[in-house]
Design a protein around this motif. Structure first.
Motif, PDB file in Angstrom:
ATOM      1  N   GLY A   1     -18.541  60.639  -4.060  1.00  0.00           N
ATOM      2  CA  GLY A   1     -17.596  59.658  -4.564  1.00  0.00           C
ATOM      3  C   GLY A   1     -17.885  59.252  -6.004  1.00  0.00           C
ATOM      4  N   GLN A   2     -19.171  59.247  -6.375  1.00  0.00           N
ATOM      5  CA  GLN A   2     -19.551  58.938  -7.755  1.00  0.00           C
ATOM      6  C   GLN A   2     -18.951  59.970  -8.713  1.00  0.00           C
ATOM      7  OE1 GLN A   2     -21.674  56.190  -8.488  1.00  0.00           O
ATOM      8  NE2 GLN A   2     -21.469  55.750  -6.316  1.00  0.00           N
ATOM      9  N   PHE A   3     -18.915  61.210  -8.255  1.00  0.00           N
ATOM     10  CA  PHE A   3     -18.365  62.305  -9.050  1.00  0.00           C
ATOM     11  C   PHE A   3     -16.835  62.366  -8.946  1.00  0.00           C
ATOM     12  CE2 PHE A   3     -16.858  66.751  -8.718  1.00  0.00           C
ATOM     13  CZ  PHE A   3     -16.975  67.111 -10.061  1.00  0.00           C
ATOM     14  N   ALA A   4     -16.309  62.062  -7.769  1.00  0.00           N
ATOM     15  CA  ALA A   4     -14.878  62.231  -7.499  1.00  0.00           C
ATOM     16  C   ALA A   4     -14.005  61.425  -8.454  1.00  0.00           C
ATOM     17  CB  ALA A   4     -14.565  61.856  -6.051  1.00  0.00           C
ATOM     18  N   VAL A   5     -14.451  60.257  -8.835  1.00  0.00           N
ATOM     19  CA  VAL A   5     -13.625  59.424  -9.719  1.00  0.00           C
ATOM     20  C   VAL A   5     -13.523  60.003 -11.124  1.00  0.00           C
ATOM     21  CG1 VAL A   5     -14.008  57.327  -8.401  1.00  0.00           C
ATOM     22  CG2 VAL A   5     -15.538  57.872 -10.294  1.00  0.00           C
ATOM     23  N   THR A   6     -14.348  61.006 -11.439  1.00  0.00           N
ATOM     24  CA  THR A   6     -14.289  61.633 -12.760  1.00  0.00           C
ATOM     25  C   THR A   6     -13.405  62.876 -12.785  1.00  0.00           C
ATOM     26  OG1 THR A   6     -16.218  63.067 -12.423  1.00  0.00           O
ATOM     27  CG2 THR A   6     -16.644  60.833 -13.230  1.00  0.00           C
ATOM     28  N   ILE A   7     -12.976  63.331 -11.606  1.00  0.00           N
ATOM     29  CA  ILE A   7     -12.124  64.526 -11.527  1.00  0.00           C
ATOM     30  C   ILE A   7     -10.726  64.162 -12.016  1.00  0.00           C
ATOM     31  CG2 ILE A   7     -11.094  66.236  -9.975  1.00  0.00           C
ATOM     32  CD1 ILE A   7     -13.497  65.829  -8.132  1.00  0.00           C
ATOM     33  N   ASP A   8     -10.152  65.011 -12.815  1.00  0.00           N
ATOM     34  CA  ASP A   8      -8.808  64.791 -13.332  1.00  0.00           C
ATOM     35  C   ASP A   8      -7.837  64.609 -12.169  1.00  0.00           C
ATOM     36  OD1 ASP A   8      -6.018  65.895 -14.170  1.00  0.00           O
ATOM     37  OD2 ASP A   8      -7.054  65.444 -16.062  1.00  0.00           O
ATOM     38  N   GLU A   9      -6.976  63.613 -12.278  1.00  0.00           N
ATOM     39  CA  GLU A   9      -6.046  63.301 -11.190  1.00  0.00           C
ATOM     40  C   GLU A   9      -5.102  64.454 -10.866  1.00  0.00           C
ATOM     41  OE1 GLU A   9      -4.143  59.568 -11.146  1.00  0.00           O
ATOM     42  OE2 GLU A   9      -6.029  58.479 -11.345  1.00  0.00           O
ATOM     43  N   LYS A  10      -4.790  65.281 -11.846  1.00  0.00           N
ATOM     44  CA  LYS A  10      -3.918  66.435 -11.590  1.00  0.00           C
ATOM     45  C   LYS A  10      -4.596  67.420 -10.645  1.00  0.00           C
ATOM     46  CE  LYS A  10      -1.478  66.022 -15.934  1.00  0.00           C
ATOM     47  NZ  LYS A  10      -1.292  66.514 -17.278  1.00  0.00           N
ATOM     48  N   ILE A  11      -5.900  67.563 -10.768  1.00  0.00           N
ATOM     49  CA  ILE A  11      -6.648  68.464  -9.884  1.00  0.00           C
ATOM     50  C   ILE A  11      -6.674  67.902  -8.470  1.00  0.00           C
ATOM     51  CG2 ILE A  11      -8.933  69.441  -9.402  1.00  0.00           C
ATOM     52  CD1 ILE A  11      -9.323  69.558 -12.479  1.00  0.00           C
TER      53      ILE A  11
END
Length: 107
Positions: free
Chosen positions: A88-98
């Motif tokens: 979850g710490q990483f997930a918030v940094t993933i581009d929303e389009k992805i």
């Protein structure tokens, strides 16, 4: 109006979740941006809060009927929660389009 829509979505997802054990990610996350204008990350976070309450109350109901296999649930749940916390710490940094594409393609 959005309150009524939120309550309706909650009731529907709660019913599906209680019957099938799913609902938040499959129904709520894609619908929240459409209905409420939430970002994907806001939708995921809000869905997880909803899942927490649905899971807690439904687990209590199933446990009262003696249907919960506690050892298996704890053995799967503890590492799943730990991994989810760190991912979850990483997930918030993933581009929303992805994230949106992943939801649409089922990946």
């Amino acid at each position: 109006m959005w309150v009524l829509l939120a309550l309706t979505l909650g009731v529907g997802v709660g019913a599906v979740s209680a019957i099938l054990g799913l609902g938040g990610g499959i129904f709520m996350v894609p619908l929240m941006p459409l209905f409420f204008g939430f970002s994907i990350h806001e939708s995921v976070a809000t869905s997880l809060l909803t899942v927490f309450f649905v899971s807690l109350l439904t687990t209590v109901m199933y446990a009262r009927k003696g249907l919960v296999f506690w050892q298996a649930g704890l053995l799967m749940g503890a590492p799943a929660a730990l991994v989810a916390f760190f991912v979850g710490q990483f997930a918030v940094t993933i581009d929303e389009k992805i994230v949106t594409a992943s939801l649409l393609t089922g990946l």
